[in-house]
Design an enzyme around this catalytic site. Structure first.
Site, PDB file in Angstrom:
ATOM      1  N   GLY A  73       4.838   1.329   4.626  1.00 46.27           N
ATOM      2  CA  GLY A  73       6.135   1.982   4.466  1.00 46.27           C
ATOM      3  C   GLY A  73       7.178   1.134   3.733  1.00 46.27           C
ATOM      4  O   GLY A  73       7.862   1.620   2.825  1.00 46.27           O
ATOM      5  N   ASN A 100       0.866  -1.188   0.000  1.00 44.08           N
ATOM      6  CA  ASN A 100       0.000   0.000   0.000  1.00 44.08           C
ATOM      7  C   ASN A 100       0.901   1.235   0.000  1.00 44.08           C
ATOM      8  O   ASN A 100       1.522   1.540   1.013  1.00 44.08           O
ATOM      9  CB  ASN A 100      -0.887  -0.021   1.252  1.00 44.08           C
ATOM     10  N   GLU A 154      -6.885   4.423   7.744  1.00 42.51           N
ATOM     11  CA  GLU A 154      -6.718   5.859   7.454  1.00 42.51           C
ATOM     12  C   GLU A 154      -7.965   6.415   6.781  1.00 42.51           C
ATOM     13  O   GLU A 154      -8.319   7.581   6.965  1.00 42.51           O
ATOM     14  CB  GLU A 154      -5.451   6.073   6.604  1.00 42.51           C
ATOM     15  N   LYS A 207       0.050   4.292  -0.173  1.00 41.88           N
ATOM     16  CA  LYS A 207      -0.598   5.480   0.413  1.00 41.88           C
ATOM     17  C   LYS A 207      -0.438   6.665  -0.542  1.00 41.88           C
ATOM     18  O   LYS A 207      -0.502   6.484  -1.755  1.00 41.88           O
ATOM     19  CB  LYS A 207      -0.020   5.788   1.795  1.00 41.88           C
ATOM     20  N   SER A 232       3.454  -2.224  10.260  1.00 42.44           N
ATOM     21  CA  SER A 232       4.912  -2.146  10.394  1.00 42.44           C
ATOM     22  C   SER A 232       5.616  -3.453  10.017  1.00 42.44           C
ATOM     23  O   SER A 232       6.630  -3.804  10.635  1.00 42.44           O
ATOM     24  CB  SER A 232       5.299  -1.700  11.808  1.00 42.44           C
ATOM     25  N   GLU A 263      -5.273  -5.290  10.593  1.00 42.35           N
ATOM     26  CA  GLU A 263      -4.301  -4.217  10.798  1.00 42.35           C
ATOM     27  C   GLU A 263      -4.623  -3.479  12.103  1.00 42.35           C
ATOM     28  O   GLU A 263      -5.466  -2.565  12.115  1.00 42.35           O
ATOM     29  CB  GLU A 263      -4.374  -3.222   9.638  1.00 42.35           C
ATOM     30  N   GLY A 268       2.362   2.188  10.635  1.00 41.62           N
ATOM     31  CA  GLY A 268       3.280   3.321  10.480  1.00 41.62           C
ATOM     32  C   GLY A 268       3.978   3.732  11.754  1.00 41.62           C
ATOM     33  O   GLY A 268       4.556   4.809  11.835  1.00 41.62           O
ATOM     34  N   HIS A 317      -9.462   0.851   4.753  1.00 38.02           N
ATOM     35  CA  HIS A 317      -8.186   1.041   5.455  1.00 38.02           C
ATOM     36  C   HIS A 317      -8.427   1.976   6.635  1.00 38.02           C
ATOM     37  O   HIS A 317      -9.235   2.905   6.552  1.00 38.02           O
ATOM     38  CB  HIS A 317      -7.147   1.630   4.489  1.00 38.02           C
TER      39      HIS A 317
HETATM   40  C1  PEP Z   1      -0.669   0.061   5.862  1.00 35.14           C
HETATM   41  O1  PEP Z   1      -0.611   1.156   5.314  1.00 35.14           O
HETATM   42  O2  PEP Z   1      -1.636  -0.693   5.625  1.00 35.14           O
HETATM   43  C2  PEP Z   1       0.404  -0.334   6.761  1.00 35.14           C
HETATM   44  C3  PEP Z   1       0.319  -1.477   7.384  1.00 35.14           C
HETATM   45  O3  PEP Z   1       1.440   0.549   6.895  1.00 35.14           O
HETATM   46  P1  PEP Z   1       2.881   0.247   7.591  1.00 35.14           P
HETATM   47  O4  PEP Z   1       3.379  -1.055   7.005  1.00 35.14           O
HETATM   48  O5  PEP Z   1       3.720   1.401   7.219  1.00 35.14           O
HETATM   49  O6  PEP Z   1       2.635   0.107   9.051  1.00 35.14           O
END
Ligand code: PEP
Length: 254
Positions: free
Chosen positions: A239, A13, A101, A15, A217, A171, A177, A99
């Protein structure tokens, strides 16, 4: 129980990162081991403005293209929105839905998640439905309840046959993040609860087919242990999916 028939999925992803040139450079930097990978299946979800460039630069590979969001209507007066038909037209096979966010900053609810999941399935897009608890919910020991309700509501009015094709991503919001990963055994436990909830909304056989990813993460040094868990069928990577080297290391977790 682990089911050998579930092909794992590693989804990236991006973003709101990368422009068209950066997208091209990312795909050029991916090794053949990733470009031709079928186990795990690899899905990359760039911003809408990069979908075309991504599709072109994926040419001849086994990589799958995903979007990060969509509207549930086919078309209409919905300024700023993108429909499932538009995503199909540009070459997407997958779409992220709900998601955290989107839930946190853009008013996405369990109701809109259900409408979008139904619309994606109607147009043969594979939804990657994101669920997970916030830190205060985990601290209040509400994790299981939160996740069960999110899954139940996402699956309302969806047939068993279609449920089998859905991908869930567990998640925990506090792990996204932040560099804090959920302990693998605990992530596996919650993914098991997601599978039980899917079974309640369909049946056991259907639930055994559903892929459940962990996200939060994920990094090259955490993926192996996460993938060794019986209920974890892959990862949704934020990320670490932006850098071709770290993303490739995650895809090549074996
Ligand atoms: C995500 O954006 O779904 C995510 C898990 O981000 P990160 O891996 O940066 O924590």
């Amino acid at each position: 129980m682990s089911n050998q028939k579930r092909v794992p999925v590693i989804a990236g992803n991006w973003k709101m990162y990368k422009n068209v040139n950066e997208t091209r450079d990312f795909f050029r930097a991916l090794p053949d081991s990733v470009r031709s990978c079928t186990d795990p299946m690899v899905v990359i979800c760039p911003p809408f403005t990069d979908l075309h460039s991504a599709k072109e630069n994926m040419g001849g590979s086994t990589l799958q293209l995903g979007a990060q969001n969509m509207h549930w209507q086919d078309e209409g007066a919905f300024t700023g929105e993108i429909s499932p038909l538009m995503l199909r037209d540009i070459g997407c096979s997958h779409v992220l839905i709900g998601h955290s966010e989107r839930r946190q900053y853009f008013g996405e609810t369990d109701g809109t998640v259900n409408r979008k999941t139904l619309a994606a399935l109607q147009w043969q897009l594979i939804p990657i439905v994101c669920v997970g608890e916030k830190l205060e919910e985990r601290e209040a020991k509400l994790t299981d309840n939160v996740v069960i309700v999110q899954v139940q509501r996402a699956l309302l009015n969806i047939s068993k046959e279609l449920i089998a094709t859905i991908i869930f991503a567990y998640e925990p919001v506090w792990a996204i993040g932040t560099g804090k990963t959920c302990d693998s055994a605990e992530a596996n436990r919650v993914c098991g609860i997601i599978r039980e909830t899917v079974a309640m909304m369909s049946d056991k056989e259907t639930a055994e087919q559903v892929r459940i990813l962990y996200g939060g993460s994920v990094k090259p040094d955490s993926i192996k242990e996460q993938m060794s868990q019986p209920h974890i069928d892959g990862a949704l990577v934020g990320g670490a999916s932006l850098d071709p080297k770290s993303f490739s290391a995650i895809v090549n977790f074996r």
